[in-house]
Scaffold this motif. Structure first.
Motif, PDB file in Angstrom:
ATOM      1  N   THR A 122       0.301 -16.027   3.672  1.00 13.14           N
ATOM      2  CA  THR A 122       0.034 -16.879   4.823  1.00 13.14           C
ATOM      3  C   THR A 122       1.043 -16.550   5.912  1.00 13.14           C
ATOM      4  OG1 THR A 122       1.540 -18.740   4.391  1.00 13.14           O
ATOM      5  CG2 THR A 122      -0.531 -18.701   3.167  1.00 13.14           C
ATOM      6  N   SER A 150      -5.300  -9.185   1.267  1.00 12.42           N
ATOM      7  CA  SER A 150      -5.468 -10.275   2.231  1.00 12.42           C
ATOM      8  C   SER A 150      -6.658 -10.019   3.140  1.00 12.42           C
ATOM      9  CB  SER A 150      -4.208 -10.431   3.090  1.00 12.42           C
ATOM     10  OG  SER A 150      -4.366 -11.455   4.056  1.00 12.42           O
ATOM     11  N   ARG A 152      -6.661 -12.072   5.973  1.00 16.80           N
ATOM     12  CA  ARG A 152      -6.207 -12.827   7.145  1.00 16.80           C
ATOM     13  C   ARG A 152      -5.643 -11.896   8.227  1.00 16.80           C
ATOM     14  NH1 ARG A 152      -3.323 -18.208   4.510  1.00 16.80           N
ATOM     15  NH2 ARG A 152      -5.220 -18.987   3.496  1.00 16.80           N
ATOM     16  N   TYR A 294     -13.998 -13.647  11.728  1.00 19.75           N
ATOM     17  CA  TYR A 294     -13.082 -14.622  11.143  1.00 19.75           C
ATOM     18  C   TYR A 294     -12.994 -15.837  12.054  1.00 19.75           C
ATOM     19  CZ  TYR A 294     -11.470 -10.991   7.929  1.00 19.75           C
ATOM     20  OH  TYR A 294     -11.397 -10.017   6.945  1.00 19.75           O
ATOM     21  N   GLU A 296     -10.834 -18.417  11.120  1.00 17.88           N
ATOM     22  CA  GLU A 296      -9.458 -18.894  10.948  1.00 17.88           C
ATOM     23  C   GLU A 296      -8.516 -17.714  10.800  1.00 17.88           C
ATOM     24  OE1 GLU A 296     -10.108 -23.016   8.543  1.00 17.88           O
ATOM     25  OE2 GLU A 296     -10.210 -21.178   7.366  1.00 17.88           O
ATOM     26  N   HIS A 297      -7.230 -18.007  10.851  1.00 19.06           N
ATOM     27  CA  HIS A 297      -6.179 -17.001  10.583  1.00 19.06           C
ATOM     28  C   HIS A 297      -6.278 -15.806  11.528  1.00 19.06           C
ATOM     29  CE1 HIS A 297      -5.771 -19.411   7.037  1.00 19.06           C
ATOM     30  NE2 HIS A 297      -6.977 -19.074   6.636  1.00 19.06           N
ATOM     31  N   ARG A 298      -6.684 -16.049  12.764  1.00 26.94           N
ATOM     32  CA  ARG A 298      -6.861 -14.972  13.725  1.00 26.94           C
ATOM     33  C   ARG A 298      -5.531 -14.582  14.361  1.00 26.94           C
ATOM     34  NH1 ARG A 298     -12.003 -13.904  15.173  1.00 26.94           N
ATOM     35  NH2 ARG A 298     -11.310 -13.079  17.148  1.00 26.94           N
TER      36      ARG A 298
END
Length: 298
Positions: A122, A150, A152, A294, A296-298
Motif C-alpha cells: 500500500t 501488485s 496498484r 483502475y 482506486e490507488h491511482r
C-alpha cells in the motif's frame, strides 16, 4: 519453449510459467507434475509463504531438491499468519521480511531465492524500509533479485522510482486491461518485467459460464468470450488465444498460469508452443470493449 529475460536481471524465464498456488497436498504427485513441466521447458515456478501456510513452498522445495540449478524459484513475503491460524496480517517491515526469508529458505530447501516478491503493498507502507530489507538480502546472497506483486499504480510508481525491482506481478487479461492505461508502458520504459497472472479471467475467456466481471456486464463478458472463440477458430484453444493476447504486449515477460493437474499442464504447454497472435487479431480483440481502468490507488 521461448525464454525471455526478466527485466534487468539475468534470469531467462519461460514465457509460460508455473503458478504453484493451486497444487494439492500430495508431495509425490506434485513432484511428478513439476518435473514434467521442467522436462518440457518450463523453468520458472512461483509460490508464496502465504499459500497453504507455507506447505506450498515445502512441496516445491521437495520437488526440486537436488536440481536447484535447473529452476528459477520465486516466492513472496508480507502476509504474516496469526499465531492461532485464523488469518493473516499485512507486515512489510524490514524486521519481518528478514525473519520470513529464513523460513522460506528452509521450506524451499535452498540457500537462495531467485526472485523474492513483496506480496502486495500500500502507499502507506514503510517503502524505504521494505526496500532496505530486499537490498540487504541481495547483498547477503539470500535472494538474487526482488520484485513486487501488485495491481496498484500508485504503489508501482513508488517502487519504480525508489528501488531496483526487476519485476511486477499483476493481473492482466482481455477482461482486465487496467494495466494498459499507464503501468505497462511505464514498466517497459524502465525495463521492469511483467509477470501476468489471471490471463483467463477466472476461466471466463476459456469456456466457463459468463458472469459480470470487473465492471463489465454479463453481456459484455459474453461478447468478449465470443470474440476469443472467433479468433481461436478451429485451430486454437480458447485459453491459447486469451493468454497469447496477454503475451502480445512487449512489457509482459511471462504468463504465470495456475497449474494443478496434468491436463492443465498439457494445456499450458500447448499455449507455450503456439504462435503469437497476428496484429490484426490483437486489434480485433482490443476494439471489442472499452478498456476498464483502475478506480482506486491511482
Amino acid at each position: 519453449m521461448k525464454y525471455n529475460k526478466l527485466g534487468k536481471s539475468d534470469l531467462n524465464i519461460s514465457e509460460v510459467s508455473f503458478g504453484c498456488m493451486s497444487l494439492g497436498t500430495d508431495h509425490a504427485e506434485n513432484a511428478r507434475l513439476l518435473h514434467h513441466a521442467l522436462d518440457r521447458g518450463i523453468n520458472y515456478f512461483d509460490t508464496a509463504d502465504l499459500y497453504d501456510k507455507g506447505e506450498n513452498e515445502v512441496t516445491v522445495g521437495k520437488a526440486f531438491n537436488g536440481m536447484r540449478d535447473k529452476v528459477n524459484i520465486a516466492t513472496k513475503v508480507g502476509n504474516q499468519w496469526r499465531p492461532d491460524g485464523s488469518g493473516w496480517d499485512w507486515n512489510p517491515t524490514k524486521a519481518y521480511i528478514l525473519q520470513a526469508v529464513e523460513a522460506s529458505l528452509q521450506r524451499l530447501q535452498t540457500d537462495y531465492i531467485d526472485l523474492y516478491q513483496l506480496h502486495g503493498g500500500t502507499i502507506n507502507d514503510p517503502i524505504d524500509e521494505t526496500i532496505e530489507a530486499f537490498e540487504l538480502l541481495k547483498q547477503q546472497g539470500k535472494i538474487r533479485y526482488y520484485g513486487i506483486s501488485s495491481i496498484r499504480p500508485n504503489v508501482i510508481r513508488e517502487y519504480v522510482q525508489r528501488s531496483n525491482i526487476v519485476s511486477i506481478m499483476m493481473q492482466y487479461s482481455l477482461l482486465d486491461r487496467r494495466p494498459e492505461e499507464s503501468v505497462l508502458d511505464l514498466l517497459h520504459e524502465h525495463q521492469i518485467g511483467v509477470l501476468a497472472r489471471g490471463s483467463l479471467a477466472q476461466g471466463l475467456l476459456a469456456g466457463k459460464p459468463a458472469k459480470p466481471y470487473l465492471g463489465y456486464t454479463l453481456e459484455e463478458v459474453q461478447k468478449a468470450a465470443a470474440a476469443v472463440k472467433a479468433v481461436a477458430g478451429a485451430s486454437r484453444m480458447l485459453a491459447e488465444t486469451a493468454v497469447r493476447f496477454v503475451l502480445h504486449h512487449p512489457a509482459v515477460t511471462a504468463a504465470v498460469l495456475g497449474i494443478r493437474t496434468a491436463e492443465q499442464l498439457n494445456e499450458a504447454l500447448q499455449i507455450a508452443a503456439a504462435a503469437p497472435l497476428k496484429e490484426g487479431e490483437v486489434k480485433t480483440l482490443q476494439a471489442l470493449l472499452p478498456p476498464n481502468k483502475y478506480e482506486e490507488h491511482r
